[in-house]
Design an enzyme around this catalytic site. Structure first.
Site, PDB file in Angstrom:
ATOM      1  N   GLU A 167       0.786  -1.235   0.000  1.00  0.00           N
ATOM      2  CA  GLU A 167       0.000   0.000   0.000  1.00  0.00           C
ATOM      3  C   GLU A 167       0.822   1.291   0.000  1.00  0.00           C
ATOM      4  O   GLU A 167       0.573   2.186   0.810  1.00  0.00           O
ATOM      5  CB  GLU A 167      -0.939   0.024   1.227  1.00  0.00           C
ATOM      6  CG  GLU A 167      -1.938  -1.094   1.224  1.00  0.00           C
ATOM      7  CD  GLU A 167      -2.840  -1.076   2.454  1.00  0.00           C
ATOM      8  OE1 GLU A 167      -4.042  -1.249   2.267  1.00  0.00           O
ATOM      9  OE2 GLU A 167      -2.352  -0.906   3.574  1.00  0.00           O
TER      10      GLU A 167
HETATM   11  C1  TNX Z   1      -4.893  -3.774   4.543  1.00  0.00           C
HETATM   12  S1  TNX Z   1      -3.240  -6.230   4.331  1.00  0.00           S
HETATM   13  C2  TNX Z   1      -3.635  -3.557   5.056  1.00  0.00           C
HETATM   14  C3  TNX Z   1      -3.470  -3.103   6.454  1.00  0.00           C
HETATM   15  C4  TNX Z   1      -4.798  -2.833   7.107  1.00  0.00           C
HETATM   16  C5  TNX Z   1      -5.783  -3.916   6.716  1.00  0.00           C
HETATM   17  C6  TNX Z   1      -7.100  -3.803   7.404  1.00  0.00           C
HETATM   18  C7  TNX Z   1      -2.207  -5.164   4.102  1.00  0.00           C
HETATM   19  C8  TNX Z   1      -0.963  -5.628   3.554  1.00  0.00           C
HETATM   20  N1  TNX Z   1      -2.474  -3.892   4.402  1.00  0.00           N
HETATM   21  O1  TNX Z   1      -2.646  -1.969   6.507  1.00  0.00           O
HETATM   22  O2  TNX Z   1      -4.606  -2.824   8.482  1.00  0.00           O
HETATM   23  O3  TNX Z   1      -5.983  -3.872   5.326  1.00  0.00           O
HETATM   24  O4  TNX Z   1      -7.915  -4.910   7.127  1.00  0.00           O
END
Ligand code: TNX
Length: 499
Positions: free
Chosen positions: A308
């Protein structure tokens, strides 16, 4: 409960006729003089002693008398009767349990296998008229996948050493073998590092919503590794780069373009913070934190995050991820990254890389290409195993960006269908996730984990041919007595016929 009620369901179970083995005063645990076996024997003797209220002797000499639980190490799993073509990682956790009225024999090729055997035994103990009994029978068992994990976010909210120990106990009870700790994020830095004490000094006490936070000292971390190792669970620590990094930008001003520390962040947005490849402080930061983390870690892998990063050019992302991966590899460890790293890792021959697939909305093709370049793939499809998702619209906790995840959603899926482009041999396993934006207390934690973690554990351990929801639901229903005995909260799903 009877042997055929065990979760995860074993490969092979055979109930036998005859009297049960009775756990009683004067019984012994017999073990060869091998450290791995002695460590398991100690746990078994202590557990039975606590349960029965009598002392259980540990002895190395088997006089052949009744009333013994015997732990035997063999040199090869083939001696147990497991398939000879089973991979080495899976073979090492194979075990056999033989219960007769006179004695119980646990046989395995390793301490890990003996520990899994003892776990089966623990669930099989049944209480009747004030006595504890084991029904006669045979279990022959081994895992389907080598990596059966839980990822726990201790960054959004902090969970203390005793809280993590409780999580490890529950994991061990369902034969899970990897605890992935998400140690850093925008909201906090949870691991003390000698090379960078300012990380926890300045960012250890913040958390989502202004909650208290906290961090593990180096001694705390070593203690968690040892507690996990005694349960044959590996710890995979994650420092998330190059995004999810605000806690470090708050602690280390040399990581920001302005040279001013970033303000602390206690919200729950993602994707806004980032490292900068062209700042002179960035490379030393990556070298020191990943070098020290790798050196503190006993397991095979270190996780570098990689998820992300919403505002960075592709080449800068690639450079930062590859730098972190190089420092992990230089310390002799394999690298794990979220699926976003699939475009840039592995970038050379023979790199030990695991790509963790979580977001089913994108990235399947890139993950398959990384697998073709030699990566192993870890499955964490959010719609199945993100245990921070709400069970249904009425759940008081959790998120719902991946939908609602009821117990049956966590159970009723076939791992090898998730990424059809990835060869089965490259799927290393399954990891559930518990992100903690909305999770503040021990009660919150276990309410989300149970019963879904037991469901995911069976998907990861048991052969597909042994699994079906109709058979699982009643076995799962019986598990709540164990949770109640341990004082754990759990979600009373309407899908399960609780007794
Ligand atoms: C996605 S899964 C994210 C996290 C959040 C989560 C909440 C991932 C690699 N990144 O930063 O906490 O969703 O469900």
């Amino acid at each position: 409960m009877p042997l055929d009620q065990v979760v995860p369901v074993p490969v092979h179970v055979e109930a036998r006729e005859g009297e049960p083995f009775v756990l009683r005063d004067g019984m012994r645990v017999v073990v060869q003089d091998d450290p791995a076996a002695v460590s398991v024997a100690t746990l078994v003797a202590a557990r039975i002693g606590r349960m029965g209220g009598f002392p259980v002797a540990l002895v190395t000499h088997d006089d052949g008398a009744d009333g013994a639980i015997v732990l035997r190490l063999v040199t090869d799993a083939a001696e147990l009767g497991v398939p000879t073509d089973l991979g080495a990682e899976l073979r090492s956790e194979a075990y056999r349990v033989d219960v007769t009225a006179g004695r119980v024999v646990l046989t395995a090729p390793s301490g890990a296998g003996l520990y899994r055997a003892a776990t089966t035994l623990r669930q099989a103990v049944r209480r009747e008229g004030g006595r504890y009994l084991l029904d006669p029978g045979v279990v022959l068992d081994h895992p389907r996948f080598a990596w059966r994990g839980l990822s726990l976010d201790v960054a959004r909210h902090f969970f203390s050493v005793p809280q993590v120990r409780s999580v490890l106990d529950v994991m061990a009870g369902y034969k899970l073998n990897v605890l992935h700790l998400h140690l850093t994020d925008d909201q906090g830095w949870r691991l003390q590092l000698a090379s960078r004490p300012e990380l926890t000094e300045r960012s250890g006490r913040t958390a989502v919503g202004g909650d208290p936070g906290g961090f593990y000292t180096r001694e705390d971390y070593a203690h968690l590794l040892a507690y996990a190792a005694a349960r044959h669970i590996a710890v995979v620590p994650e420092i998330d780069v190059p995004g999810h990094i605000n806690a470090a930008l708050h602690a280390c001003a040399e990581l920001t373009p302005s040279g001013e520390p970033a303000p602390a962040y206690t919200g729950i947005d993602v994707g806004f913070s980032r490292l900068h490849a062209d700042l002179p402080g960035t490379e030393p930061f990556l070298r020191e934190v990943f070098g020290e983390l790798a050196a503190m870690t006993t397991g095979r892998y270190v996780h570098l995050g990689g998820d992300e990063v919403l505002s960075m050019a592709a080449d800068e992302y690639a450079a930062l991820v590859r730098t972190a991966a190089r420092h992990i590899a230089a310390a002799g460890k394999g690298v794990v990254g979220w699926q976003e790293v699939a475009g840039v890792l592995p970038d050379g021959a023979g790199q030990d890389v695991v790509v963790q697939y979580w977001d089913e909305r994108e990235g399947a093709a890139e993950v398959a290409e990384a697998a073709a370049r030699g990566a192993r793939v870890l499955l964490s499809p959010a719609t199945k195993v993100y245990l921070d998702m709400r069970y249904d619209a009425d759940s008081p906790l959790g998120l719902d960006w991946a939908g609602h995840v009821e117990v049956r959603d966590s159970y009723d899926w076939e791992p090898l269908d998730v990424l059809p482009g990835v060869p089965a041999a490259q799927v290393v396993g399954i990891e559930a996730g518990l992100w903690t934006e909305t999770v503040r207390t021990t009660e919150d934690l276990f309410w989300l984990l149970l019963p879904r973690l037991a469901a995911v554990a069976e998907v990861a351990w048991s052969p597909a041919a042994r699994r079906d929801w109709a058979g699982f639901a009643p076995r799962l229903a019986a598990q709540h007595t164990l949770w109640d005995e341990a004082g754990l909260t759990w979600y009373r799903s309407p899908q399960v016929p609780w007794s």
